[in-house]
Design a protein around this motif. Structure first.
Motif, PDB file in Angstrom:
ATOM      1  N   VAL A  21      -2.482   4.623   7.545  1.00 39.80           N
ATOM      2  CA  VAL A  21      -3.057   3.295   8.025  1.00 39.80           C
ATOM      3  C   VAL A  21      -4.390   3.197   7.517  1.00 39.80           C
ATOM      4  O   VAL A  21      -5.129   3.977   7.846  1.00 39.80           O
ATOM      5  N   LYS A  22      -4.639   2.431   6.422  1.00 38.14           N
ATOM      6  CA  LYS A  22      -6.021   2.248   6.009  1.00 38.14           C
ATOM      7  C   LYS A  22      -6.627   0.920   6.591  1.00 38.14           C
ATOM      8  O   LYS A  22      -6.089  -0.001   6.610  1.00 38.14           O
ATOM      9  N   HIS A  23      -7.777   1.253   7.280  1.00 38.88           N
ATOM     10  CA  HIS A  23      -8.643   0.216   7.998  1.00 38.88           C
ATOM     11  C   HIS A  23      -9.771   0.306   7.871  1.00 38.88           C
ATOM     12  O   HIS A  23     -10.689   1.141   7.563  1.00 38.88           O
ATOM     13  N   ASP A  24     -10.695  -0.940   8.149  1.00 38.18           N
ATOM     14  CA  ASP A  24     -12.249  -0.841   8.320  1.00 38.18           C
ATOM     15  C   ASP A  24     -12.690  -1.057   9.816  1.00 38.18           C
ATOM     16  O   ASP A  24     -13.767  -1.023   9.996  1.00 38.18           O
ATOM     17  N   PHE A  25     -11.740  -1.112  10.748  1.00 37.65           N
ATOM     18  CA  PHE A  25     -12.066  -1.761  12.219  1.00 37.65           C
ATOM     19  C   PHE A  25     -11.700  -0.055  12.989  1.00 37.65           C
ATOM     20  O   PHE A  25     -10.709   0.496  13.271  1.00 37.65           O
ATOM     21  N   GLU A  26     -13.166   0.679  13.114  1.00 36.65           N
ATOM     22  CA  GLU A  26     -12.885   1.788  13.481  1.00 36.65           C
ATOM     23  C   GLU A  26     -12.151   2.276  14.872  1.00 36.65           C
ATOM     24  O   GLU A  26     -11.553   3.026  15.052  1.00 36.65           O
ATOM     25  N   ASN A  27     -12.227   0.931  15.676  1.00 37.35           N
ATOM     26  CA  ASN A  27     -11.812   1.206  17.062  1.00 37.35           C
ATOM     27  C   ASN A  27     -10.168   1.570  16.931  1.00 37.35           C
ATOM     28  O   ASN A  27      -9.734   2.145  17.872  1.00 37.35           O
ATOM     29  N   LEU A  28      -9.510   1.170  15.985  1.00 36.66           N
ATOM     30  CA  LEU A  28      -7.780   1.197  15.869  1.00 36.66           C
ATOM     31  C   LEU A  28      -7.703   2.681  15.822  1.00 36.66           C
ATOM     32  O   LEU A  28      -6.713   3.267  16.442  1.00 36.66           O
ATOM     33  N   ASN A  29      -8.524   3.724  15.426  1.00 33.72           N
ATOM     34  CA  ASN A  29      -8.244   5.175  15.531  1.00 33.72           C
ATOM     35  C   ASN A  29      -8.841   5.684  16.887  1.00 33.72           C
ATOM     36  O   ASN A  29      -8.373   6.601  17.330  1.00 33.72           O
ATOM     37  N   LYS A  30      -9.982   5.124  17.234  1.00 32.94           N
ATOM     38  CA  LYS A  30     -10.689   5.982  18.397  1.00 32.94           C
ATOM     39  C   LYS A  30      -9.975   5.627  19.687  1.00 32.94           C
ATOM     40  O   LYS A  30      -9.938   6.459  20.683  1.00 32.94           O
TER      41      LYS A  30
END
Length: 216
Positions: free
Chosen positions: A129-138
Motif C-alpha cells: 500500500v503506497k500512501h501519503d497519509f502517514e497515520n494509515l501505517n501508524k
C-alpha cells in the motif's frame, strides 16, 4: 469495445471510462488536450509522456496507491492498483454521516480497505500500500492508538486479513513528490468528492470478502 479517454489538459486531468464525465473536463476549457484509447495502459502512457506499464513480476503481489479527499460533506476515495493484469483505477464516494464526521481520515481509510478487499477477492498473498497519509501505517504499527470506532475497525480488518494469509506492507510516499501513481490516486479522490464513481463499494462488501476468504 471499451474506450479510455485521457484528458491531459482540462479541469481535472486523468483517464476516464465514461465519455460524459471526460467531456465535463474539456468542454469549454481553453486549449484542452485529450485523446481516446482502446487500453488503459496507452491512455496512462499518453498522460505521463512515457511508457507506463506494470511489472510482469506482480503475479502474486499487487501494489495499491491510495488517497482520500473530503469536500462539502462528501468523502471521496481514489485507488490505483497495479497487478499481473495491468493497471486499474477505482474511485467512489460516500455521504454516510458516520463517516463524514472524520472527513479526509475516513476517505483515506476506505481507500485502503478497498485495496484489501481487491486483494482478497483476487487471492493475492502480498499487498503493498503506497500512501501519503502517514497515520494509515501508524495505527497498525501501534505508534498511534486506534481509539475512534473507525480506526479500531480499520486496524481489526487489517489484522483479520493478515490472519487469513494476506501480507500487507505500507510504503510512505511524500505528498506532491511527482510520484505518478500517487498523484493519480489523488486526482481520482478529488473526482470522487464531486459525486463521481466507477465502482460501487461499501464496508459491508469488505466484511463479506473477509468471511468468504476465511471459509476457504
Amino acid at each position: 469495445m471499451a474506450r479510455y479517454y485521457a484528458v491531459k489538459k482540462g479541469r481535472l486531468p486523468g483517464v476516464y471510462e465514461d465519455w460524459e464525465i471526460a467531456k465535463q473536463q474539456v468542454e469549454g476549457y481553453s486549449r484542452a488536450e485529450y485523446r481516446s484509447f482502446s487500453s488503459r495502459e496507452e491512455a496512462v502512457a499518453y498522460l505521463s509522456g512515457e511508457s507506463q506499464q506494470c511489472s510482469k513480476s506482480l503475479a502474486k503481489a499487487i501494489v495499491a496507491c491510495v488517497d482520500g479527499s473530503y469536500r462539502n460533506g462528501i468523502c471521496g476515495s481514489g485507488i490505483v492498483i497495479c497487478d499481473g493484469n495491468g493497471m486499474h483505477e477505482f474511485y467512489f464516494w460516500t455521504d454516510d454521516q458516520n463517516l463524514v464526521k472524520l472527513r479526509n481520515v475516513a476517505s483515506e481509510i476506505l481507500s485502503v480497505l478497498f485495496a484489501i478487499d481487491y486483494a482478497l477477492r483476487n487471492r493475492v498473498k502480498h499487498l503493498v500500500v503506497k500512501h501519503d497519509f502517514e497515520n494509515l501505517n501508524k495505527w497498525i504499527s501501534g505508534e498511534y492508538d486506534a481509539k475512534h470506532p473507525m480506526t479500531v475497525l480499520y486496524k481489526n480488518f487489517i489484522n483479520q486479513a493478515e490472519a487469513n494469509g494476506l501480507r500487507i506492507e505500507f510504503e510512505k510516499v511524500k505528498a506532491h513528490s511527482k510520484d505518478v501513481c500517487n498523484e493519480r490516486a489523488d486526482k481520482l479522490a478529488k473526482l470522487a468528492v464531486r459525486k463521481n464513481q466507477n465502482v460501487v463499494w461499501n464496508l459491508g462488501e469488505m466484511m463479506n470478502a473477509l468471511r468468504c476468504d476465511k471459509n476457504h
